[in-house]
Design an enzyme around this catalytic site. Structure first.
Site, PDB file in Angstrom:
ATOM      1  N   TYR A   1      30.966  30.595  64.670  1.00 20.01           N
ATOM      2  CA  TYR A   1      31.605  31.910  64.752  1.00 20.01           C
ATOM      3  C   TYR A   1      30.707  32.800  65.603  1.00 20.01           C
ATOM      4  CZ  TYR A   1      34.020  36.182  63.126  1.00 20.01           C
ATOM      5  OH  TYR A   1      34.711  37.363  63.051  1.00 20.01           O
TER       6      TYR A   1
ATOM      7  N   LYS B   1      34.720  29.872  67.322  1.00 19.20           N
ATOM      8  CA  LYS B   1      35.586  31.051  67.236  1.00 19.20           C
ATOM      9  C   LYS B   1      34.953  32.077  68.156  1.00 19.20           C
ATOM     10  CE  LYS B   1      37.403  34.654  64.200  1.00 19.20           C
ATOM     11  NZ  LYS B   1      37.469  35.205  62.828  1.00 19.20           N
TER      12      LYS B   1
END
Length: 286
Positions: free
Chosen positions: A126, A154
Site C-alpha cells: 500500500y 495499491k
C-alpha cells in the site's frame, strides 16, 4: 489480480458495536454487483478504532462471505503479528509502506523482504506517500515486485505521476498495479492499471466494474464518459475524511443502521451528504 476490490467499511449499530449482519449483507451486495473481491480491515474499515475482538469478528464475517462466494479476500495487515492472523485462504495482505519513520527506499525494500519471509499469504504494497511520508520511485517498486511474495501495489500517490507512467509503461510480470485514488481510476486504467481498491465502489459498484471492463476491452468511447461521471462521485465521497461520507451515503440509502464513525473521525457534514445524494439511486451506466 484485476478488477474492483471494495475496502469495506465497518458499520456500527445504534449501541456503537459493529453491525456484523449488516456488514455481511453489504459484502454480498458488492460482490453481486460485480466486484472482484473485498478488503477487510483496510483503513476504510477504521481498524485502528476497533478492539482486537472486533477486528477478529469483522475479519471472520468478510472471510466467510469470500469463502462462500469464491471471491478473493485482501486483509489489511501491517506487522508480523497482524500478518499471522490473516487466514491462509486470503489472496493477500494489504500492507502499508512504513509510515512516519521515512526509512528511505532501501529500508522499505528490506522491510518488505522481512515481512514476505514470515507472511502466510502474498503481500500487496500500500503506497500512499502523502500519508506515510515515504515516496517510492518506479525503480524501487520494481525491486519490491521482484520479491517472490509481493504480488502487487495499491498505488495512491494523489496523482497520475511520472513514476506511475514509468511503472505502467513496462509493468513487472505478475505484478498487479491497483489504483488506490478513486478519482484517478480512469486515467490509471488507461495507462494499464489492472483495477482498483476503491472505497467509492460501495456506491454504484456495477458502474465501477463496467469502467474497468471498458478500459480493458479498449472501449475508449464508453470508458471516457463513464470515467468522468465516476470521478465526480469519487470527489464527492472524498470531500471529507474517509469513510465519513461513504458511511453517511450508505445510511441515507438505508443500507447501514447509522452513519457513525469513531474518533478521531467526525461525522460527515450535511453539505457533503447533499453532494453525494444524487449518486445514491439509479445508475451511472448509460
Amino acid at each position: 489480480m484485476e478488477g474492483v476490490y471494495v475496502p469495506l467499511i465497518t458499520p456500527f449499530s445504534e449501541d456503537g458495536a459493529p453491525a456484523l449482519g449488516v456488514l455481511e449483507k453489504l459484502a454480498v451486495e458488492c460482490l453481486h454487483a460485480g466486484a472482484t473481491g473485498l478488503v477487510a480491515l483496510g483503513t476504510t474499515g477504521e481498524p485502528a478504532s476497533l478492539s482486537d475482538a472486533e477486528r477478529e469478528a469483522v475479519l471472520d464475517v468478510v472471510a466467510g462471505v469470500c469463502r462462500d462466494t469464491g471471491a478473493p479476500l485482501l486483509v489489511g495487515a501491517n506487522t508480523p503479528g497482524r500478518l499471522a492472523a490473516v487466514p491462509t485462504g486470503a489472496a493477500a495482505a494489504l500492507t502499508l509502506v512504513p509510515p512516519f519513520l521515512r526509512p528511505g527506499e532501501d529500508g522499505v525494500v528490506a522491510y518488505f523482504e522481512a515481512l514476505a519471509a514470515v507472511s502466510p499469504v502474498p503481500l500487496v504494497v500500500y503506497h500512499v506517500p502523502y500519508r506515510t511520508g515515504q515516496p517510492l520511485t518506479a525503480a524501487t517498486l520494481r525491486r519490491l515486485a521482484a520479491i517472490e511474495q509481493v504480488i502487487g501495489v495499491k498505488y495512491a500517490t494523489g496523482a497520475v505521476d511520472a513514476e506511475a507512467v514509468a511503472l505502467l509503461a513496462d509493468p513487472p510480470p505478475g505484478f498487479a498495479v491497483l489504483c488506490g485514488d478513486d478519482t484517478m481510476l480512469s486515467p490509471m486504467l488507461a495507462l494499464g492499471a489492472s483495477g482498483g481498491i476503491l472505497a467509492s465502489a460501495h456506491l454504484q459498484t456495477a458502474a465501477f466494474v463496467q469502467l474497468v471492463a471498458a478500459w480493458r476491452a479498449g472501449d475508449v468511447a464508453r470508458a471516457r464518459p463513464l470515467g468522468r461521471r465516476l470521478a465526480r462521485l469519487s470527489a464527492a465521497v472524498f470531500a471529507e475524511p474517509n469513510p465519513t461520507v461513504v458511511k453517511a451515503a450508505l445510511h441515507a440509502a438505508g443500507r447501514i443502521p447509522t452513519p457513525d464513525v469513531r474518533l478521531p473521525l467526525l461525522p460527515a457534514s450535511t453539505a457533503a451528504v447533499d453532494e453525494v445524494a444524487p449518486y445514491l439511486y439509479g445508475s451511472l451506466l448509460e
